[in-house]
Design a protein around this motif. Sequence first.
Motif, PDB file in Angstrom:
ATOM      1  N   GLU A 163     -26.204  16.869  48.910  1.00 41.76           N
ATOM      2  CA  GLU A 163     -26.198  15.527  49.477  1.00 41.76           C
ATOM      3  C   GLU A 163     -26.326  14.525  48.334  1.00 41.76           C
ATOM      4  N   ASN A 187     -24.092  13.162  54.486  1.00 39.09           N
ATOM      5  CA  ASN A 187     -24.509  13.349  55.881  1.00 39.09           C
ATOM      6  C   ASN A 187     -25.100  12.071  56.458  1.00 39.09           C
ATOM      7  N   ARG A 222     -25.258  20.333  62.773  1.00 35.95           N
ATOM      8  CA  ARG A 222     -26.034  19.638  61.750  1.00 35.95           C
ATOM      9  C   ARG A 222     -27.519  19.533  62.053  1.00 35.95           C
TER      10      ARG A 222
END
Length: 449
Positions: A163, A187, A222
């Motif tokens: 990320e 994300n 997720r």
Amino acid sequence: MKGRLDQVGKLATELAIDTAIKYVRRDPDRNLGTLLDFADRLASEEQREGVARLRDRLVGDPAVMEQIRRVAKNPRMLQKFFSNWVVNYLLLGPRRRRELGERLGVHIPNFLLIDPTSACNLRCSGCWAGEYPPDTWEVELFERVLSEAEELGISWIVLSGGEPFAYKPLLEGIERHPNLAFMAYTNGTLITEEVADRLAELGTLSPAISLEGFKEVTDSRRGEGIFDQVVEVMDRLRERGVLFGASVTVTRQNVEELFSYDFIDFLVEKGAVYIWSFHYIPVGRNPDLDLMLTTEQRLWLKRRVDELRATRPLLIADFWNDGYAVGGCIAGGRMYLHINAAGECEPCAFVHFATDNIREKSLQEVLAGPLLRAFQKRQPFYPNHLAPCPIIDNPEMLREIVAESGAHPTHPGAEEILRGETAAFLDCRAAAWRSAADNLMAEQESKVG
């Protein structure tokens, strides 16, 4: 014919952009043409065709104008978009990279995809990067790669991971390179109010937020509550005039939802300006061949995207069905390469093999490496650019490239895509798609004829 940028100094160009943006912000409906006129005057002959297409698509469409009003809320973002993306990347970049490449004896790509960290606060099922070993770039390495890219005329940097927003020095590093354009696959969950403020202030980074569809399907992959968090983040970015988009992985299970009118209209309503669409590739964490699009679904997607482009104010990039628009596969250093968190230099985000590491070599040396050269000498991999990919469309090409270059897998299990059941499945699926793609191309050519 060379463009007219040689006749316009950088300062004069930015002053002209500032003036044009002021006109657009004052009255977007009336003055958008002013900005397009400016781009047309700077463009080369071949680039003017693209400006004309842009004018046809933008001017007079109420939905498009609403999108422009949203982005125009942030003059800093708008100014940086035109200065860094339009001028540095689209207008100045190609010629500079070509001249430097000829002098240095290497092919310089349009952009870089880099993972400054493999750290991530989520653990999504099937993540393409889920098997990379844990690693994070030193600040000095991040700075060196950005500086070397700039020196080579590369002005677009795409960030992934892990990320990207889990990389603590990220925004400080971006601030030190105000003439680069950045995009981050994210994300979204770490884009707090404070981070959104910084993005609005910088004006050079556009988040591409990952979604699987609406709430049920997104949360199933997720984690519970992620969809609602992402919606809040999109609202946060829209309110600040930060240019952002969405990133989607298209599977056999979610293709119809992702490209339904309802979902596309939802993205537009939230303020997304673009969507990057990636067909599922069986790499990374727990590869699942059953998630790959069928031939029939891929044909449907090709036609649906064409329709959506004509009716919705959203830039849609459909990898890999858009191969015809870019002359086949863009990876392998032709238009981009991927540098992961361990520094391994891969041809593509989904080709997890390498021969060089950026920790040991300069970016220029990496571009001359055996893996990229083996890639580029075979491109395009298939005459019909509707079948561009050396993984899912022409898997025999990837096997040849890895064998010839001596590339090593960049994580345990990466080599499974080259052999056994996976290789046999990909060969069969690729043959079916090439046949369908050839029929579709013949159909399109007959209509033109």
